[in-house]
Design a protein around this motif. Structure first.
Motif, PDB file in Angstrom:
ATOM      1  N   ARG A 117       2.942  70.148 -36.494  1.00  0.00           N
ATOM      2  CA  ARG A 117       1.948  70.883 -35.450  1.00  0.00           C
ATOM      3  C   ARG A 117       0.770  70.295 -35.172  1.00  0.00           C
ATOM      4  NH1 ARG A 117      -0.169  76.951 -36.889  1.00  0.00           N
ATOM      5  NH2 ARG A 117      -1.177  77.324 -34.922  1.00  0.00           N
ATOM      6  N   PHE A 119      -3.047  70.513 -33.378  1.00  0.00           N
ATOM      7  CA  PHE A 119      -4.270  71.324 -33.268  1.00  0.00           C
ATOM      8  C   PHE A 119      -5.524  70.601 -32.621  1.00  0.00           C
ATOM      9  CE2 PHE A 119      -2.316  72.646 -37.254  1.00  0.00           C
ATOM     10  CZ  PHE A 119      -2.536  74.181 -37.080  1.00  0.00           C
ATOM     11  N   GLN A 123     -10.093  73.976 -33.426  1.00  0.00           N
ATOM     12  CA  GLN A 123      -9.252  74.510 -34.320  1.00  0.00           C
ATOM     13  C   GLN A 123      -9.045  73.926 -35.759  1.00  0.00           C
ATOM     14  OE1 GLN A 123      -5.605  74.131 -31.580  1.00  0.00           O
ATOM     15  NE2 GLN A 123      -5.500  76.299 -31.740  1.00  0.00           N
ATOM     16  N   GLU A 126      -8.545  76.363 -38.675  1.00  0.00           N
ATOM     17  CA  GLU A 126      -7.138  76.970 -38.758  1.00  0.00           C
ATOM     18  C   GLU A 126      -6.154  75.792 -39.080  1.00  0.00           C
ATOM     19  OE1 GLU A 126      -3.565  78.296 -35.482  1.00  0.00           O
ATOM     20  OE2 GLU A 126      -5.692  78.314 -34.941  1.00  0.00           O
ATOM     21  N   ALA A 127      -6.370  74.414 -38.718  1.00  0.00           N
ATOM     22  CA  ALA A 127      -5.500  73.368 -39.061  1.00  0.00           C
ATOM     23  C   ALA A 127      -5.444  72.822 -40.690  1.00  0.00           C
ATOM     24  CB  ALA A 127      -5.873  72.047 -38.550  1.00  0.00           C
ATOM     25  N   ARG A 129      -6.482  75.452 -42.851  1.00  0.00           N
ATOM     26  CA  ARG A 129      -5.763  76.654 -43.394  1.00  0.00           C
ATOM     27  C   ARG A 129      -4.111  76.570 -43.515  1.00  0.00           C
ATOM     28  NH1 ARG A 129      -9.754  80.757 -40.791  1.00  0.00           N
ATOM     29  NH2 ARG A 129     -11.201  80.796 -42.475  1.00  0.00           N
ATOM     30  N   TYR A 130      -3.621  75.859 -42.303  1.00  0.00           N
ATOM     31  CA  TYR A 130      -2.119  75.506 -42.200  1.00  0.00           C
ATOM     32  C   TYR A 130      -1.785  74.597 -43.354  1.00  0.00           C
ATOM     33  CZ  TYR A 130       2.171  74.136 -40.080  1.00  0.00           C
ATOM     34  OH  TYR A 130       3.579  74.029 -39.742  1.00  0.00           O
ATOM     35  N   SER A 133      -1.558  75.819 -46.940  1.00  0.00           N
ATOM     36  CA  SER A 133      -0.590  76.895 -46.564  1.00  0.00           C
ATOM     37  C   SER A 133       0.786  76.239 -47.365  1.00  0.00           C
ATOM     38  CB  SER A 133      -0.094  77.786 -45.651  1.00  0.00           C
ATOM     39  OG  SER A 133       0.627  76.648 -44.871  1.00  0.00           O
ATOM     40  N   GLU A 135       3.265  75.094 -45.705  1.00  0.00           N
ATOM     41  CA  GLU A 135       4.437  75.450 -44.887  1.00  0.00           C
ATOM     42  C   GLU A 135       4.717  74.556 -44.064  1.00  0.00           C
ATOM     43  OE1 GLU A 135       5.675  78.366 -45.124  1.00  0.00           O
ATOM     44  OE2 GLU A 135       4.321  78.929 -46.758  1.00  0.00           O
ATOM     45  N   GLN A 136       4.153  73.348 -43.766  1.00  0.00           N
ATOM     46  CA  GLN A 136       4.476  72.496 -42.835  1.00  0.00           C
ATOM     47  C   GLN A 136       5.556  71.379 -43.150  1.00  0.00           C
ATOM     48  OE1 GLN A 136       1.555  72.345 -44.435  1.00  0.00           O
ATOM     49  NE2 GLN A 136       1.246  70.310 -45.057  1.00  0.00           N
ATOM     50  N   VAL A 140       0.517  66.946 -39.745  1.00  0.00           N
ATOM     51  CA  VAL A 140      -0.506  67.784 -38.873  1.00  0.00           C
ATOM     52  C   VAL A 140      -1.538  66.825 -38.225  1.00  0.00           C
ATOM     53  CG1 VAL A 140      -2.290  69.824 -39.075  1.00  0.00           C
ATOM     54  CG2 VAL A 140      -0.092  69.697 -40.313  1.00  0.00           C
TER      55      VAL A 140
END
Length: 144
Positions: A117, A119, A123, A126-127, A129-130, A133, A135-136, A140
């Motif tokens: 992803r 950003f 952001q 948000e980056a 936090r991602y 997580s 989840e990636q 990033v």
């Protein structure tokens, strides 16, 4: 993961890790294990290693404590080693070798980074936090 070049994939939450590693290695055990997770996974990983194997721990993504696998370490004469990228960054010769390896790999197509992803700099929270997580799959990127 298989599409990204992995020869084998083990879903640790869905499979018996030790049994699957025994199957993959023909009951020989893994000679070298790279682990970014730690936690309770360290015990089945070390139990599935070959005699004289080397476990390289380069992360601690698990929120669980990582027990020291004494029976496997002693019984199989395992080597456990921590690794941080600062070992390479802090050594100018190693850093130059690493850069050459990466740039050459990108040039010939042997290395193909996967972008999970992107950003904008605005952001950045948000980056982060991602990233937290877990989840990636892939890198990033934050653009300036």
């Amino acid at each position: 993961m298989l599409d990204a070049g992995a020869a084998h994939v083990i879903a640790a939450s869905e499979e018996d890790v030790a049994a699957r590693l025994a199957d993959i290695t023909g009951n020989e055990g893994a000679r070298i294990v790279l682990d970014a997770i730690g936690g309770s996974l360290s015990e089945p990983l070390t139990a599935s290693m070959s005699r004289g194997g080397i476990l390289i721990e380069y992360g601690g993504l698990s929120r669980e404590p990582t027990p020291f696998p004494l029976p496997a370490v002693l019984g199989k004469t395992l080597t456990l080693r921590g690794y941080l990228v600062h070992e390479v960054i802090g050594n100018p010769d190693w850093l130059e070798c690493a850069k050459a390896f990466i740039l050459d790999g990108l040039e010939v197509g042997a290395l193909r980074p996967v972008i999970a992803r992107t950003f904008s700099f605005e952001q950045i929270v948000e980056a982060h936090r991602y990233l937290e997580s877990n989840e990636q799959f892939g890198k990033v990127v934050v653009t300036l």
